[in-house]
Scaffold this active site. Sequence first.
Site, PDB file in Angstrom:
ATOM      1  N   LYS A   1     -13.209  32.054  38.229  1.00  0.00           N
ATOM      2  CA  LYS A   1     -13.646  30.808  38.764  1.00  0.00           C
ATOM      3  C   LYS A   1     -12.528  30.084  39.492  1.00  0.00           C
ATOM      4  O   LYS A   1     -12.767  29.218  40.322  1.00  0.00           O
ATOM      5  CB  LYS A   1     -14.168  29.891  37.648  1.00  0.00           C
ATOM      6  CG  LYS A   1     -15.379  30.367  36.924  1.00  0.00           C
ATOM      7  CD  LYS A   1     -15.748  29.385  35.824  1.00  0.00           C
ATOM      8  CE  LYS A   1     -16.872  29.948  34.980  1.00  0.00           C
ATOM      9  NZ  LYS A   1     -17.130  29.126  33.803  1.00  0.00           N
ATOM     10  N   GLY A   2     -11.301  30.420  39.176  1.00  0.00           N
ATOM     11  CA  GLY A   2     -10.164  29.631  39.628  1.00  0.00           C
ATOM     12  C   GLY A   2      -9.972  29.481  41.117  1.00  0.00           C
ATOM     13  O   GLY A   2      -9.466  28.468  41.572  1.00  0.00           O
TER      14      GLY A   2
ATOM     15  N   GLU B   1      -7.066  34.550  45.779  1.00  0.00           N
ATOM     16  CA  GLU B   1      -6.770  34.280  44.373  1.00  0.00           C
ATOM     17  C   GLU B   1      -5.988  32.981  44.242  1.00  0.00           C
ATOM     18  O   GLU B   1      -5.194  32.630  45.116  1.00  0.00           O
ATOM     19  CB  GLU B   1      -5.968  35.450  43.778  1.00  0.00           C
ATOM     20  CG  GLU B   1      -5.551  35.297  42.346  1.00  0.00           C
ATOM     21  CD  GLU B   1      -6.676  35.203  41.337  1.00  0.00           C
ATOM     22  OE1 GLU B   1      -7.550  34.331  41.499  1.00  0.00           O
ATOM     23  OE2 GLU B   1      -6.661  35.966  40.366  1.00  0.00           O
ATOM     24  N   ASP B   2      -6.221  32.271  43.146  1.00  0.00           N
ATOM     25  CA  ASP B   2      -5.515  31.027  42.910  1.00  0.00           C
ATOM     26  C   ASP B   2      -4.066  31.272  42.500  1.00  0.00           C
ATOM     27  O   ASP B   2      -3.148  30.697  43.055  1.00  0.00           O
ATOM     28  CB  ASP B   2      -6.242  30.157  41.878  1.00  0.00           C
ATOM     29  CG  ASP B   2      -6.548  30.879  40.574  1.00  0.00           C
ATOM     30  OD1 ASP B   2      -6.246  32.089  40.446  1.00  0.00           O
ATOM     31  OD2 ASP B   2      -7.121  30.249  39.668  1.00  0.00           O
TER      32      ASP B   2
ATOM     33  N   ASP C   1      -0.298  35.910  38.108  1.00  0.00           N
ATOM     34  CA  ASP C   1       0.484  35.650  36.907  1.00  0.00           C
ATOM     35  C   ASP C   1       1.001  36.996  36.395  1.00  0.00           C
ATOM     36  O   ASP C   1       1.905  37.570  36.981  1.00  0.00           O
ATOM     37  CB  ASP C   1      -0.412  34.932  35.889  1.00  0.00           C
ATOM     38  CG  ASP C   1       0.344  34.252  34.762  1.00  0.00           C
ATOM     39  OD1 ASP C   1       1.398  34.763  34.351  1.00  0.00           O
ATOM     40  OD2 ASP C   1      -0.129  33.232  34.270  1.00  0.00           O
TER      41      ASP C   1
ATOM     42  N   LYS D   1       3.503  33.458  40.095  1.00  0.00           N
ATOM     43  CA  LYS D   1       4.367  33.158  38.961  1.00  0.00           C
ATOM     44  C   LYS D   1       5.066  34.459  38.566  1.00  0.00           C
ATOM     45  O   LYS D   1       4.693  35.134  37.604  1.00  0.00           O
ATOM     46  CB  LYS D   1       3.535  32.612  37.793  1.00  0.00           C
ATOM     47  CG  LYS D   1       4.371  32.010  36.681  1.00  0.00           C
ATOM     48  CD  LYS D   1       3.565  31.625  35.460  1.00  0.00           C
ATOM     49  CE  LYS D   1       2.524  30.580  35.723  1.00  0.00           C
ATOM     50  NZ  LYS D   1       1.816  30.184  34.482  1.00  0.00           N
TER      51      LYS D   1
ATOM     52  N   PHE E   1       2.530  26.439  32.432  1.00  0.00           N
ATOM     53  CA  PHE E   1       1.078  26.563  32.488  1.00  0.00           C
ATOM     54  C   PHE E   1       0.542  25.521  33.458  1.00  0.00           C
ATOM     55  O   PHE E   1       0.750  24.326  33.265  1.00  0.00           O
ATOM     56  CB  PHE E   1       0.451  26.389  31.106  1.00  0.00           C
ATOM     57  CG  PHE E   1      -0.950  26.896  31.047  1.00  0.00           C
ATOM     58  CD1 PHE E   1      -1.213  28.244  30.874  1.00  0.00           C
ATOM     59  CD2 PHE E   1      -2.014  26.030  31.215  1.00  0.00           C
ATOM     60  CE1 PHE E   1      -2.515  28.717  30.841  1.00  0.00           C
ATOM     61  CE2 PHE E   1      -3.322  26.489  31.185  1.00  0.00           C
ATOM     62  CZ  PHE E   1      -3.571  27.838  30.999  1.00  0.00           C
ATOM     63  N   VAL E   2      -0.109  25.988  34.544  1.00  0.00           N
ATOM     64  CA  VAL E   2      -0.603  25.080  35.578  1.00  0.00           C
ATOM     65  C   VAL E   2      -2.122  24.967  35.541  1.00  0.00           C
ATOM     66  O   VAL E   2      -2.821  25.928  35.211  1.00  0.00           O
ATOM     67  CB  VAL E   2      -0.120  25.491  36.988  1.00  0.00           C
ATOM     68  CG1 VAL E   2       1.377  25.293  37.130  1.00  0.00           C
ATOM     69  CG2 VAL E   2      -0.504  26.914  37.322  1.00  0.00           C
TER      70      VAL E   2
ATOM     71  N   ASP F   1      -7.818  26.193  35.219  1.00  0.00           N
ATOM     72  CA  ASP F   1      -8.249  25.512  34.000  1.00  0.00           C
ATOM     73  C   ASP F   1      -7.407  25.875  32.785  1.00  0.00           C
ATOM     74  O   ASP F   1      -6.634  26.823  32.802  1.00  0.00           O
ATOM     75  CB  ASP F   1      -9.706  25.873  33.707  1.00  0.00           C
ATOM     76  CG  ASP F   1      -9.846  27.288  33.148  1.00  0.00           C
ATOM     77  OD1 ASP F   1     -10.394  27.442  32.045  1.00  0.00           O
ATOM     78  OD2 ASP F   1      -9.403  28.253  33.819  1.00  0.00           O
TER      79      ASP F   1
ATOM     80  N   ARG G   1     -10.149  21.724  35.841  1.00  0.00           N
ATOM     81  CA  ARG G   1     -10.414  22.340  37.144  1.00  0.00           C
ATOM     82  C   ARG G   1     -10.578  21.301  38.248  1.00  0.00           C
ATOM     83  O   ARG G   1     -10.274  21.549  39.395  1.00  0.00           O
ATOM     84  CB  ARG G   1     -11.689  23.185  37.098  1.00  0.00           C
ATOM     85  CG  ARG G   1     -11.564  24.487  36.386  1.00  0.00           C
ATOM     86  CD  ARG G   1     -12.791  25.366  36.671  1.00  0.00           C
ATOM     87  NE  ARG G   1     -12.905  26.430  35.702  1.00  0.00           N
ATOM     88  CZ  ARG G   1     -12.224  27.584  35.761  1.00  0.00           C
ATOM     89  NH1 ARG G   1     -11.374  27.793  36.737  1.00  0.00           N
ATOM     90  NH2 ARG G   1     -12.390  28.502  34.833  1.00  0.00           N
TER      91      ARG G   1
END
Length: 177
Positions: free
Chosen positions: A43-44, A99-100, A103, A131, A152-153, A159, A165
């Site tokens: 969902k990001g 993609e957001d 990671d 990241k 953690f963002v 989210d 979000r």
Amino acid sequence: MSAQAKPHILYSRLEIGTEVSRLATAITRDYQDKTPLLLGILKGSFMFMADLVRCLDFPLDVEFIGLSSYGAGRQTTGKVRVVQGLTCPVNGRHVLIIEDIVDAGLTLSFLIEYLLKKKPASLRLCALMDKPARRQAPVPIDYLGFTVPDKFVVGYGLDYAEKYRNLPDICVLEEDK
């Protein structure tokens, strides 16, 4: 994470807008004559993808795929699962994954392998954030916005347990001391 966790702005909506415009310029240069398929990972990526698509003024198609490796926690489980599959073929298409954040890289490694089996004409990745401190699997990023610290963002689509979000900025989620 307790109810006392507070988001602190890392990148403002203005900084995000500037990066989205810069990325759109590069994507336009490379894809304006190809009618690419932009594939958002739910969902990001939905906010980033919506803003990015609005900056592109050439023919393109939009598709989404739902993948999960986090559940409700802050650490990846290491197991990627498809929670919403593709509804259109990618064979012979120029596919640009949106993609957001990259990671650990496990989700994107899984998706890239999954898509390559479907024989796209080309496959590239556009990520708003990277990241690298958390990387467990190598991921080639063709278009990158920000490199973020090992924090953690949340916000701008990202989210924590389905919360935050809707924040318009990208924020670090920290415990109040």
